[in-house]
Design an enzyme around this catalytic site. Structure first.
Site, PDB file in Angstrom:
ATOM      1  CB  CYS A  48      -0.900   0.052   1.231  1.00  0.00           C
ATOM      2  SG  CYS A  48      -1.527  -1.532   1.764  1.00  0.00           S
ATOM      3  CE  LYS A  51      -1.807   1.643  -3.673  1.00  0.00           C
ATOM      4  NZ  LYS A  51      -2.585   0.446  -3.456  1.00  0.00           N
ATOM      5  CE1 TYR A 178      -9.030  -2.837  -3.845  1.00  0.00           C
ATOM      6  CE2 TYR A 178      -9.486  -5.173  -4.090  1.00  0.00           C
ATOM      7  CZ  TYR A 178      -9.806  -3.942  -3.557  1.00  0.00           C
ATOM      8  OH  TYR A 178     -10.882  -3.821  -2.733  1.00  0.00           O
ATOM      9  CD  GLU A 182      -4.326  -0.030  -6.342  1.00  0.00           C
ATOM     10  OE1 GLU A 182      -5.255   0.375  -5.648  1.00  0.00           O
ATOM     11  OE2 GLU A 182      -3.286  -0.535  -5.851  1.00  0.00           O
ATOM     12  CG  HIS A 437     -21.780  25.174  -4.800  1.00  0.00           C
ATOM     13  ND1 HIS A 437     -21.911  24.234  -5.789  1.00  0.00           N
ATOM     14  CD2 HIS A 437     -21.677  26.384  -5.399  1.00  0.00           C
ATOM     15  CE1 HIS A 437     -21.895  24.869  -6.960  1.00  0.00           C
ATOM     16  NE2 HIS A 437     -21.750  26.157  -6.748  1.00  0.00           N
ATOM     17  CD  GLU A 442     -21.982  21.025  -5.109  1.00  0.00           C
ATOM     18  OE1 GLU A 442     -22.989  21.626  -4.733  1.00  0.00           O
ATOM     19  OE2 GLU A 442     -21.015  21.599  -5.640  1.00  0.00           O
TER      20      GLU A 442
END
Ligand code: NDP
Length: 464
Positions: A48, A51, A178, A182, A437, A442
């Site tokens: 992780c 990476k 994954y 990736e 916003h 949102e």
């Protein structure tokens, strides 16, 4: 009283093992932890963390290109792979130091050796024997070597990919999970000609189909060749040192490297499990109950070696539950329900809960809220990439059972969506949440009308 040398002996210094050792030692227990390689495990040393650093690196060329739309004169850019690898190594050294320090400060004994079970309370560590009341197996997993593939010995795996001497000019990547996805994005971002070869109909099985298709299209639009319904039949080393990768589609791809990323297998070989009577499953994984206890009641296992959910935060959670159960007289089952996750592709996928397809199998009536739009930051950059957001709602209870985001920062959004879904919030809770916003997120609280409904597995276009 000291019938055993230690109250807890942890085998494996990765995310799960280190957390358990640190917590138990912090409770005043006599704890030893053995690690034959480096403390930090797959996540810190070759997973992780490096990476994500490589993901950041690979995003810069797009950022530079986008800057032109904002008025910057962007000069020719250069990139030096050895500089990135060395910087990554320094950061990993730092993190490994923190892991060790945390263990030492808590009072654990660190052993830099391989530990093997001799019986249910005894381990062989180097040339001596050590006994422990509880033993925790946290030895992780390793890349599937794909030994059946002719020429697999010419290929690299996620273990080596972080330390290549040279950045390849071209790469073929086998797998659609994954790691394959990736790294296809990382290599492409760094300027490598990249081909992804996946055996199924669409990359990232188990994710929502909108996310899978959306990412596939975005990757192809960038220039990554994504070939589904194909496998590799064999790899040959050429006289010039490059590789010929033969595909089931009848093609020969000549590339500098082939990366195999077809899953990971538990590290249970040679661990002495049989001698101790610990049961393993079909894939070699240590079989555990929902408290992470193995078939031997003082031996426990957490993390990838149990092949439950191969994610760092899950291993850490399992370790924390183990310490509660074994040392705090508070039996705590692990909770694998509603785990938020991200694929650090470009664009990213962030997701929590059920995909539309899975929800349709489980619920009679669903409402699907979907928005596809060009994020604001791309309006001036000219980038055509679109963002997709999706909420899947159980129409009977109004509970949001799935949330999916494809686009910049999707992983960050999924982390917070994870709280909302874990709390079983309803669509109305989302609706009465004020938007911020202008943000992309949102959209998640302003999709007021369902895009379509699903009734007993059938899609109904018009909302009633
Ligand atoms: P995954 O399980 O994610 O994916 C394995 C892929 O390989 C699938 O696409 C699978 O296809 C394919 N495959 C399996 N066997 C073969 C075969 N014999 N020939 C061709 N293709 C094959 O594993 P990864 O190796 O990508 O990653 C390992 C684990 O690490 C992941 O499960 C994940 O838990 C963790 N991880 C998490 C990350 C994150 O959280 N961002 C990042 C990297 C890893 P099919 O779909 O058809 O089965």
């Amino acid at each position: 009283m000291a019938q055993y040398d230690f109250d807890l002996f942890v085998v494996g210094g990765g995310s799960g093992g280190v957390r358990a050792a640190r917590l138990a030692a912090g409770l005043g227990k006599r704890v030893a932890i053995a690690e034959e390689y480096r403390f930090g495990g797959t996540c810190v040393i070759r997973g992780c963390v490096p990476k994500k650093l490589f993901v950041y690196a690979s995003q810069f060329p797009e950022h530079f290109a986008d800057a032109a739309g904002y008025g910057f004169a962007v000069p020719e850019i250069g990139f030096d792979w050895p500089t990135l690898v060395a910087a990554k190594d320094r950061e990993i050294d730092r993190l490994e130091g923190l892991y060790r320090k945390g263990l030492e400060t808590a009072g654990a004994t660190l052993l830099h050796e391989r530990a093997v079970l001799v019986d249910r309370h005894t381990l062989r560590v180097g040339d001596r024997r050590v006994t422990a009341r509880h033993i925790l197996l946290a030895v992780g997993a390793r890349p599937n070597p794909h030994a059946a593939l002719p020429g697999h010995e010419h290929c690299i795996f996620s273990n080596e990919v972080f330390d290549l001497e040279r950045l390849p000019g071209s790469i073929a990547i086998l797998g659609g999970g994954y790691i394959a996805v990736e790294f296809a994005n990382i290599f492409h971002g760094l300027g490598v000609e990249t081909t992804l070869i996946y055996r199924g109909k669409e990359i990232l099985g188990r994710f929502d189909m909108d996310m899978r298709r959306g990412l596939h299209e975005a990757m192809e639009a960038k220039g990554i060749a994504v070939r589904c319904h194909e496998i590799l039949l064999g790899i040959d080393r050429r006289a010039d040192g490059r590789l010929d990768a033969h595909t089931s589609g009848g093609d020969r791809l000549t590339v500098d490297q082939v990366l195999l990323a077809i899953g990971r297998i538990p590290n249970t070989e040679g661990l002495g499990l049989e001698a101790a009577g610990v049961e393993t499953g079909l894939h070699g994984e240590v079989v555990v109950d929902d408290h992470s206890r193995t078939s031997v009641d003082n031996i426990w296992a957490v993390g990838d070696v149990t092949n439950r959910v191969q994610l760092t935060p899950v291993a850490i959670h399992e370790a924390m539950c183990f310490v509660e159960t074994a040392f705090k007289d508070n039996p705590t089952p692990v909770d694998h329900d509603t785990i938020a996750t991200a694929v650090f592709s470009q664009p990213e996928i962030g997701t929590v809960g059920l995909s539309e397809e899975e929800a349709a199998r489980r619920y009679d009536r669903l409402e699907v809220f979907r928005a596809g739009f060009r994020p604001m930051r791309h309006t001036l950059s000219g980038r055509q990439e679109r963002m997709v957001m999706k909420l899947i709602v159980d129409a009977d209870t109004r509970v949001v059972v799935g949330a999916h985001v494809l686009g910049p920062d999707a992983g960050e959004m999924a982390q917070l969506l994870g709280v909302a879904l874990k709390a079983r919030l309803t669509k109305e809770d989302f609706d009465r949440t004020m938007a911020i916003h202008p943000t992309a997120a949102e959209e998640l609280v302003t999709m007021y009308q369902p895009s379509y409904r699903i009734e007993r597995g059938e899609r109904v276009e018009k909302a009633a």
